[in-house]
Design an enzyme around this catalytic site. Structure first.
Site: not given
Length: 266
Positions: A11, A14, A22, A47, A49, A53, A74, A105, A155, A194, A217
């Site tokens: 994923n 991040h 920035r 993902h 969203r 974000r 996702e 999530t 999942e 997750h 992450h």
């Protein structure tokens, strides 16, 4: 027979989070995706969203064009996202719950509670050529509802397991194992993700029949110190080691049961 090698989906949300902090053009999540692929990632998860974000629609469109593996998109069950998925036709779509106020999530999709809308989304996405996965908590009612909704993949949300230690972790691991077993009996492919990191991933990868892990992450955080390629290589090595350990343990348990049964017949 040895099971198929467990897959690792990376994923890259991040990477985009850092870029959006920035409002720059870097670091580029598309570049990160290609580096992860070179390091052995079996797929790239993003993902998109509602509040945008981190990952942006432009990222998704570029990834759809350049990935050498496959994209796992996702998304929430909204008309906007369903239309985008129908347009792009990603190889995999994972339906997830989404709340604007959450940092990440927080739980699995309530398939049982929102059955009609989720089942309809599964039909639309399947017609668009997408393999659909439902991100759910390891609960029997949700697994059964996922099977009825027509999703070929689930999942399992591993967050509850990842957040505890000791006896609580053992209980959560047992709950994941039972959920995976039930899902397999219903003919579902089982993924997990997750909160997984370099310390707990092996135990989850050891779950019998697990198809894929989706991790973000921890890999991106590790990449700050060792580089993205090395971070992916390390995680994939641990996942495969965990799967191997689980396979050996299951063979030993089978042999033990067979020996016990043989002794009882003497």
């Amino acid at each position: 027979m040895h099971p198929p090698r467990i897959l690792l989906g990376v994923n890259i949300d991040h990477i985009a989070t850092l870029r959006q902090a920035r409002g720059t053009r870097y670091p580029d999540p598309v570049q990160a995706a290609l580096l992860a692929e070179e390091a052995g990632a079996d797929g790239i998860t993003v993902h998109l969203r509602e509040d945008r974000r981190h990952i942006q629609e432009r990222d998704v469109r570029l990834l759809a064009e350049v990935l050498n593996t496959r994209m796992n998109l996702e998304m929430a069950v909204t008309e906007e996202m369903l239309c985008l998925a129908e347009e792009l036709g990603p190889a995999h779509v994972c339906l997830v719950p989404e709340k604007r106020e959450e940092l990440t999530t927080e739980g699995g999709l309530d398939v049982a509670g929102g059955f009609e809308a989720i089942a309809a989304a599964c039909r639309r996405l399947a017609a668009a050529g997408c393999e659909v996965s439902l991100f759910i908590d390891p609960e029997p009612a949700q697994i059964e509802a996922a099977a009825r909704a027509g999703a070929p993949v689930i999942e399992l949300h591993t967050g509850a397991y990842a957040e505890v230690t000791g006896e609580a972790a053992r209980r959560e691991h047992a709950r994941l194992a039972a959920a995976a077993e039930m899902a397999h009996e219903l003919g579902l492919t089982v993924n997990a993700g997750h909160g997984l990191n370099y310390h707990n991933v092996e135990a989850v990868a050891a779950l019998p029949g697990l198809h894929e892990l989706n991790i973000g992450h921890a890999i991106i955080a590790r990449a700050l110190f060792v580089g993205l390629k090395e971070a992916v290589v390390e995680m994939k090595r641990l996942a495969i080691a965990g799967q191997e350990a689980g396979f050996v343990a299951s063979l030993e348990a089978h042999d033990h049961d067979h020996d016990t049964q043989s002794d009882g017949c003497r």
